[in-house]
Design a protein around this motif. Structure first.
Motif: not given
Lengths: 177, 301
Positions: A120-122, A152, A117, A155-156
């Motif tokens: 930011r998503q992670r 975020s 990922l 999406r993650g």
């Protein structure tokens, strides 16, 4: 703040929270060994700012960790990666012998998926679903808006779902009554 | 959150917790943190003292510029004392990007970012094995790790005719933290002649050269650290025949006096030899944590 001194309270904090923080860091940076380094650095920074951090040291450390994770991403290009070992006669080193599926493998699979990922998503996913922080708390830690955290994290989640459960209908079937 | 993601989010949370339980944290490195903290404070104090001295000198020197150089010299001297001989008062961080390893020869093994150069003349006689170690096998209290085992032969020590069988085990990960050497025997059914055990991750490249081939059976080896960005290349440590009970904590100046290391600015080396005849080398750079532990076991031919 050069007059800071080593506070036994900080030491106690490290003793108590090292494990939990290491797990968070591992999820954030995607590698156990890097996580140990990053966490040590974060704790050292916290120790040096203990007067500021002592009211809520865990939040302080988390903030430093998030920042260090960003720094790490920037610095990654300068690191030497692992290189396969070739025998003198040109044969390659055998792949690691992996035993039957274990908790370790499940962990590695998850950590590897997290690593895919964007940072930011992670970070949003780890803080929201591992640390169980609220959107507001996560936004404060990440230094972004709550909307950014939500998008975020979403999406993650979508990406992780695709990575971890390609046939995610099965997952829904299994988990829903 | 989209409705269809809610079940996955719940499952993910559960899975994260399961995965977290498989991350065995080990012992908190409180001692390492304390040492790093104290060193950092010393350096910061010295740096500020230098600045203060220089600043005071500048103030004093306003009507008389001749006083400034003396104050500056004092400030630089304070920094130099804190950093070790040869230091200029500027921490040696983030400047060197020298990836070369001094004295590299022979087979080079790279494991997890660590590069090991085997003894010159070392000849691999069996396929190396790279093995994932489960915690239950390695040490139930520790994280699993990666081990790398090479079996080979090295030239005989001086005065000896026959080749020596040498097994070199390189551990990475939690196994290193056991630092007792028994694990390898348990795992591989053989007692490695040399254990190169690496714990911690900051020393990005560790080059081990001259693993002992010593007729006297003395522990003699040389550890070269090449930390790329953080530590100048070429810091080395050579020990020879240290008694098993000796515990040394050496400042670079002391170590240089004893001829044990060639100190470089920004590196502290701490040598410890415990009653179990394991040698640990701890290094601390300025910027990052750094614990490289070299354990030599069964060094006698």
């Amino acid at each position: 703040m050069w007059s800071a001194s080593w506070d036994p309270v900080f030491e106690e904090f490290v003793l108590q929270r090292w494990g939990a923080l290491l797990r968070t860091t591992t999820f954030l940076v995607g590698d156990r060994h890097t996580a140990e380094d990053v966490l040590q650095t974060a704790l050292l920074r916290t120790a040096r700012r203990w007067r500021q951090a002592r009211d809520n040291p865990e939040a302080y450390v988390r903030r430093v960790l998030v920042n260090l994770a960003k720094d790490g991403r920037r610095n990654r290009g300068r690191r030497v990666g692992e290189a396969p070992f070739d025998l003198p006669d040109g044969r390659s080193c055998p792949e690691p012998a992996v035993a039957e599926p274990t908790a370790l493998e499940a962990r590695d699979e998850l950590v590897a998926a997290l690593r895919l990922l964007p940072l930011r998503q992670r970070t949003a996913v780890v803080l929201r679903y591992w640390e169980d922080l609220s959107v507001a708390e996560t936004a404060a830690l990440m230094g972004c808006s709550e909307g950014t955290v939500k998008s975020s994290a979403n999406r993650g989640l979508v990406r992780l779902r695709d990575l971890l459960t390609p046939d995610h209908d099965l997952l829904l079937t299994r988990r829903l009554p | 959150m989209n409705d269809d993601l809610t079940p996955f989010a719940a499952a993910l949370s559960e899975r994260l917790h399961e995965a977290a339980s498989a991350i065995v944290p080990g012992r908190p490195p409180v001692d390492v943190l304390r040492r790093r903290f104290i060193r950092r404070q010393r350096r910061t104090r010295a740096g500020l003292a230098g600045t203060a001295l220089a600043g005071a000198a500048a103030v004093v020197a306003t009507p008389n510029l001749a006083g400034a150089p003396a104050g500056l010299r004092q400030g630089q001297e304070a920094s130099r004392r804190a950093l070790g001989p040869g230091a200029s008062g500027t921490p040696a961080t983030g400047t060197s990007n020298d990836r070369s390893a001094a004295g590299v020869s022979g087979v080079t093994v790279q494991v997890g970012g660590y590069r090991f150069t085997l003894p010159e003349g070392f000849r691999v006689t069996a396929a190396p094995t790279l093995t994932r170690l489960a915690p239950s096998v390695a040490d139930p209290s520790q994280e699993g790790g990666t081990s790398y085992v090479l079996v080979g032969e090295a030239p005989p020590p001086a005065g000896h005719a026959s080749q020596r069988q040498i097994t070199i085990a390189v551990y990475r990960g939690g196994v290193a933290r056991t630092a007792n050497g028994k694990t390898a025997t348990d795992l591989f059914g053989t007692t490695p002649s040399h254990h190169v055990v690496v714990a911690g991750r900051t020393a990005q490249v560790a080059t081990v050269t001259d693993i002992p081939v010593d007729a006297d059976g003395l522990a003699e080896f040389k550890l070269s650290l090449d930390r790329r960005a953080d530590v100048p290349a070429g810091a080395s440590c050579v020990t020879r025949g240290l008694p098993a009970s000796l515990v040394c904590r050496l400042a670079p100046q002391q170590a240089q006096r004893l001829g044990l290391i060639a100190p470089r600015p920004g590196i502290d080396l701490e040598l410890q030899i415990g009653p179990d005849e394991h040698l640990s080398v701890h290094t601390s750079g300025i910027a990052e944590s750094s614990v490289v532990e070299l354990v030599a076991d069964a060094l006698r031919p």
